[in-house]
Scaffold this active site. Structure first.
Site, short mmCIF file in Angstrom:
data_model
loop_
_atom_site.label_atom_id
_atom_site.label_comp_id
_atom_site.label_asym_id
_atom_site.label_seq_id
_atom_site.Cartn_x
_atom_site.Cartn_y
_atom_site.Cartn_z
N TYR A 137 13.30 -7.17 38.84
CA TYR A 137 12.42 -8.28 39.23
C TYR A 137 13.14 -9.29 40.15
CZ TYR A 137 9.70 -6.38 35.36
OH TYR A 137 8.99 -5.53 34.54
N ARG B 167 23.37 -12.02 32.70
CA ARG B 167 24.39 -11.05 32.29
C ARG B 167 25.79 -11.63 32.46
NH1 ARG B 167 22.39 -7.54 34.99
NH2 ARG B 167 20.90 -6.85 33.44
N ASP C 254 21.38 -5.58 26.42
CA ASP C 254 19.95 -5.39 26.61
C ASP C 254 19.41 -6.64 27.27
OD1 ASP C 254 17.71 -3.53 26.11
OD2 ASP C 254 16.86 -5.26 25.10
P1 IMP Z 1 17.82 -2.66 30.02
O1 IMP Z 1 18.62 -1.77 30.91
O2 IMP Z 1 17.22 -1.96 28.84
O3 IMP Z 1 18.58 -3.88 29.62
O4 IMP Z 1 16.51 -3.08 30.87
C1 IMP Z 1 16.47 -4.26 31.52
C2 IMP Z 1 15.23 -4.35 32.44
O5 IMP Z 1 14.97 -5.75 32.60
C3 IMP Z 1 15.51 -3.81 33.83
O6 IMP Z 1 15.01 -2.51 33.99
C4 IMP Z 1 14.79 -4.81 34.74
O7 IMP Z 1 13.43 -4.46 34.85
C5 IMP Z 1 14.89 -6.11 33.96
N1 IMP Z 1 16.13 -6.84 34.32
C6 IMP Z 1 17.19 -7.10 33.52
N2 IMP Z 1 18.15 -7.77 34.20
C7 IMP Z 1 17.67 -7.92 35.44
C8 IMP Z 1 18.23 -8.54 36.60
O8 IMP Z 1 19.36 -9.05 36.65
N3 IMP Z 1 17.44 -8.53 37.68
C9 IMP Z 1 16.19 -7.98 37.72
N4 IMP Z 1 15.65 -7.38 36.67
C10 IMP Z 1 16.39 -7.35 35.52
#
Ligand code: IMP
Length: 199
Positions: free
Chosen positions: A153, A180, A69
């Site tokens: 972003y 990540r 997450d």
């Molecule tokens: P998850 O899939 O629930 O972990 O959601 C993570 C959200 O955080 C994504 O939809 C993006 O908006 C943002 N995010 C997380 N990692 C990145 C990244 O490496 N680059 C840009 N946005 C990110």
């Protein structure tokens, strides 16, 4: 060893496979093992949400499971959008969420535009072990998007030491410094340590 990724996202699968493959792990998507678990991300931290995702898929499969997450925390906004990064403002596209972020930061001066991407990874193993790690990548929020690559972003997340945004980096380059990539390499280090102590 096979490990199920608590996600339907093939991009995450590719990224995870690249790094977890170094441990001899084969990463599968939920659909590869016949499940599709809907998880409500009700946690207030990335660690809590990654555990919720991993636990739900583990309960459905009883196989080794890994979940991540992640999100963006902006200092001047008190850590927002944080765990709400994917649904910031209830908006549906990355472009809309970036526009809202920039609007909310329009009065924030350069020296206060610091932020960090955070990624929590949780792995649950059938023998009851749990490995939970986190990776962080600090940066600065620009006033306008730059670059075509990446997602989310990335176009407004600027790395002063590289003079580029995440969206201006090649995939491998982003993995080397991203939250990540850092979380997954830390996971590999802890997993190897746990394994060594078991011998
Ligand atoms: P998850 O899939 O629930 O972990 O959601 C993570 C959200 O955080 C994504 O939809 C993006 O908006 C943002 N995010 C997380 N990692 C990145 C990244 O490496 N680059 C840009 N946005 C990110």
């Amino acid at each position: 060893m096979k490990v199920v990724l608590a996600s339907q996202n093939p991009h995450k699968l590719a990224e995870m496979q690249k790094i977890l493959g170094t441990l001899g792990m084969e990463v599968l998507l939920e659909r590869d093992v016949g499940v599709n678990v809907e998880v409500e991300e009700t946690g207030t931290t990335f660690a809590e949400n990654s555990l919720l995702k991993a636990q739900a898929v583990f309960d459905a499969t009883h196989l080794a499971t890994v979940a991540d997450d992640s999100g963006l925390m902006v200092d001047a906004l008190g850590g927002a959008p944080g765990v709400y990064s994917a649904r910031y403002g209830g908006l549906h596209t990355d472009a809309e969420r970036i526009a809202l972020l920039l609007e909310n930061m329009k009065d924030v001066p350069e020296e206060k535009r610091t932020a960090q991407f955070v990624c929590a990874v949780t792995c649950l193993l059938p023998d009851g072990r749990k490995i939970a790690v986190q990776g962080v990548c600090p940066g600065v929020i620009l006033r306008a998007p730059r670059g075509e690559g990446g997602f989310g972003y990335d176009p407004v997340f600027y790395l002063p030491e590289l003079g580029k945004t995440f969206a201006e980096l090649a995939g491998g380059e982003k993995n080397r410094i991203s939250h990540r990539g850092r979380a997954l390499r830390e996971f590999c280090r802890v997993y190897r340590e746990v394994d060594r102590h078991d011998e």
